[in-house]
Scaffold this active site. Structure first.
Site, PDB file in Angstrom:
ATOM      1  CG  ASN A  28      30.030 -16.177 -24.840  1.00 47.27           C
ATOM      2  OD1 ASN A  28      29.874 -15.362 -25.716  1.00 47.27           O
ATOM      3  ND2 ASN A  28      29.458 -17.369 -24.864  1.00 47.27           N
ATOM      4  N   GLY A  78      30.493 -12.967 -27.355  1.00 49.17           N
ATOM      5  CA  GLY A  78      29.138 -12.626 -27.796  1.00 49.17           C
ATOM      6  C   GLY A  78      28.310 -12.067 -26.656  1.00 49.17           C
ATOM      7  CE  LYS A  79      27.203 -16.498 -21.544  1.00 50.00           C
ATOM      8  NZ  LYS A  79      27.566 -17.088 -20.241  1.00 50.00           N
ATOM      9  CG  ASP A 102      25.425 -20.674 -16.606  1.00 52.70           C
ATOM     10  OD1 ASP A 102      26.637 -20.809 -16.860  1.00 52.70           O
ATOM     11  OD2 ASP A 102      24.580 -21.586 -16.813  1.00 52.70           O
ATOM     12  CG  PHE A 127      22.626 -23.059 -30.009  1.00 56.41           C
ATOM     13  CD1 PHE A 127      22.278 -24.277 -30.565  1.00 56.41           C
ATOM     14  CD2 PHE A 127      23.573 -23.038 -29.006  1.00 56.41           C
ATOM     15  CE1 PHE A 127      22.852 -25.461 -30.117  1.00 56.41           C
ATOM     16  CE2 PHE A 127      24.159 -24.202 -28.549  1.00 56.41           C
ATOM     17  CZ  PHE A 127      23.797 -25.416 -29.103  1.00 56.41           C
ATOM     18  NE  ARG A 145      23.764 -13.292 -22.411  1.00 56.61           N
ATOM     19  CZ  ARG A 145      23.718 -14.306 -23.269  1.00 56.61           C
ATOM     20  NH1 ARG A 145      23.482 -14.100 -24.548  1.00 56.61           N
ATOM     21  NH2 ARG A 145      23.914 -15.535 -22.848  1.00 56.61           N
TER      22      ARG A 145
HETATM   23  O1  LIG Z   1      23.565 -18.868 -29.917  1.00 55.94           O
HETATM   24  C1  LIG Z   1      23.504 -18.604 -28.735  1.00 55.94           C
HETATM   25  N1  LIG Z   1      22.861 -17.468 -28.308  1.00 55.94           N
HETATM   26  C2  LIG Z   1      22.753 -17.096 -27.010  1.00 55.94           C
HETATM   27  O2  LIG Z   1      22.181 -16.051 -26.687  1.00 55.94           O
HETATM   28  C3  LIG Z   1      23.371 -17.981 -26.060  1.00 55.94           C
HETATM   29  N2  LIG Z   1      23.485 -17.940 -24.737  1.00 55.94           N
HETATM   30  C4  LIG Z   1      24.170 -19.040 -24.398  1.00 55.94           C
HETATM   31  N3  LIG Z   1      24.487 -19.767 -25.498  1.00 55.94           N
HETATM   32  C5  LIG Z   1      25.186 -21.067 -25.558  1.00 55.94           C
HETATM   33  O3  LIG Z   1      25.209 -21.627 -24.291  1.00 55.94           O
HETATM   34  C6  LIG Z   1      26.537 -21.671 -23.783  1.00 55.94           C
HETATM   35  C7  LIG Z   1      26.411 -21.191 -22.377  1.00 55.94           C
HETATM   36  O4  LIG Z   1      27.542 -21.352 -21.698  1.00 55.94           O
HETATM   37  P1  LIG Z   1      27.883 -20.521 -20.401  1.00 55.94           P
HETATM   38  O5  LIG Z   1      26.731 -19.735 -19.889  1.00 55.94           O
HETATM   39  O6  LIG Z   1      28.534 -21.446 -19.482  1.00 55.94           O
HETATM   40  O7  LIG Z   1      28.850 -19.438 -20.977  1.00 55.94           O
HETATM   41  P2  LIG Z   1      30.306 -19.475 -21.556  1.00 55.94           P
HETATM   42  O8  LIG Z   1      31.105 -20.580 -20.951  1.00 55.94           O
HETATM   43  O9  LIG Z   1      30.206 -19.442 -23.036  1.00 55.94           O
HETATM   44  O10 LIG Z   1      30.841 -18.066 -21.051  1.00 55.94           O
HETATM   45  P3  LIG Z   1      31.124 -17.563 -19.538  1.00 55.94           P
HETATM   46  O11 LIG Z   1      30.762 -18.663 -18.591  1.00 55.94           O
HETATM   47  O12 LIG Z   1      32.572 -17.225 -19.504  1.00 55.94           O
HETATM   48  O13 LIG Z   1      30.240 -16.362 -19.357  1.00 55.94           O
HETATM   49  C8  LIG Z   1      27.342 -20.724 -24.651  1.00 55.94           C
HETATM   50  O14 LIG Z   1      28.708 -21.055 -24.725  1.00 55.94           O
HETATM   51  C9  LIG Z   1      26.629 -20.883 -25.979  1.00 55.94           C
HETATM   52  O15 LIG Z   1      27.051 -22.070 -26.618  1.00 55.94           O
HETATM   53  C10 LIG Z   1      24.009 -19.133 -26.524  1.00 55.94           C
HETATM   54  N4  LIG Z   1      24.067 -19.441 -27.831  1.00 55.94           N
END
Ligand SMILES: O=c1[nH]c(=O)c2ncn([C@@H]3O[C@H](COP(=O)(O)OP(=O)(O)OP(=O)(O)O)[C@@H](O)[C@H]3O)c2[nH]1
Length: 186
Positions: free
Chosen positions: A9, A11-12, A65, A145, A172
């Protein structure tokens, strides 16, 4: 100090780089596909991701997560956030919340493995969902979001704020700061 972040991700990753650079920690993205349970708590999913990355032989690594929770739907979508949003998009969210309580919150968790020791840091941001996306606001990659989420105590959505302003409300950022303090105190 260098720390790997196993995430796909963007953005993360950008947020982690921004927050941790202030602590002198350089974040290196690690794009690996980790399996995620589709039920249970965010904490459980986070620990599962850490277990997998450690089994692959990585250390000095973190995972994250997170999810959004709608009060009107008994905490749905939670751990299913990505899966649900990828299928229903903004139009689906609008339909889900039409005429409903718009209270919502983000919940997120970071788990880190450093020289074999593991720690978990969790945080939460309460707020509400606005509709539609205010004019001129573009979603950041991976964080859909932010353009429709107003944190408690604010009048603007997260997506309308500068990165510095967002940090004040971001669960976060808080979890990352706690992790940085732990890493630097070792
Ligand atoms: O607008 C947002 N601001 C944030 O701060 C935020 N944090 C999480 N999210 C949403 O929740 C899903 C978690 O999914 P998730 O934790 O499984 O991660 P991911 O699959 O995107 O990446 P990763 O697992 O490779 O790290 C993400 O895809 C996003 O849609 C966010 N949306």
């Amino acid at each position: 100090m260098k720390l790997q972040f196993a995430t796909q991700n963007e953005g993360k990753l950008a947020e982690a780089k921004r927050v941790l650079s202030r602590f002198g920690i350089e974040v290196i993205g690690l794009s690996v596909d980790l399996w995620e349970p589709t039920s249970g708590e965010i904490q459980t999913v986070t620990m599962e991701k850490l277990r997998q990355i450690r089994r692959m032989g990585y250390d000095r690594v973190m995972v994250d997560d997170a999810g959004i929770f709608f009060a009107a739907y008994n905490h749905f979508p939670g751990v299913l956030t990505k899966r649900v949003f990828d299928r229903i998009g903004y139009r689906g969210v609008r339909k889900l919340l039409e005429g409903e309580d718009r209270t919502a919150w983000f919940e997120g968790c970071i788990a880190v493995s450093w020289d074999g020791e593991t720690r978990l840091f969790a945080a939460r941001t309460p707020g509400r969902i606005l509709d539609p996306i205010p004019d001129g606001i573009r979603p950041e990659p991976g964080l859909p979001f932010n353009p429709i989420f107003i944190p408690d105590g604010e009048t603007r959505v997260l997506g309308a704020m500068t990165p510095e302003e967002q940090m004040k409300y971001s669960y976060r950022s808080r979890a990352l700061e706690q992790m940085a303090e732990w890493l630097l105190s070792r």
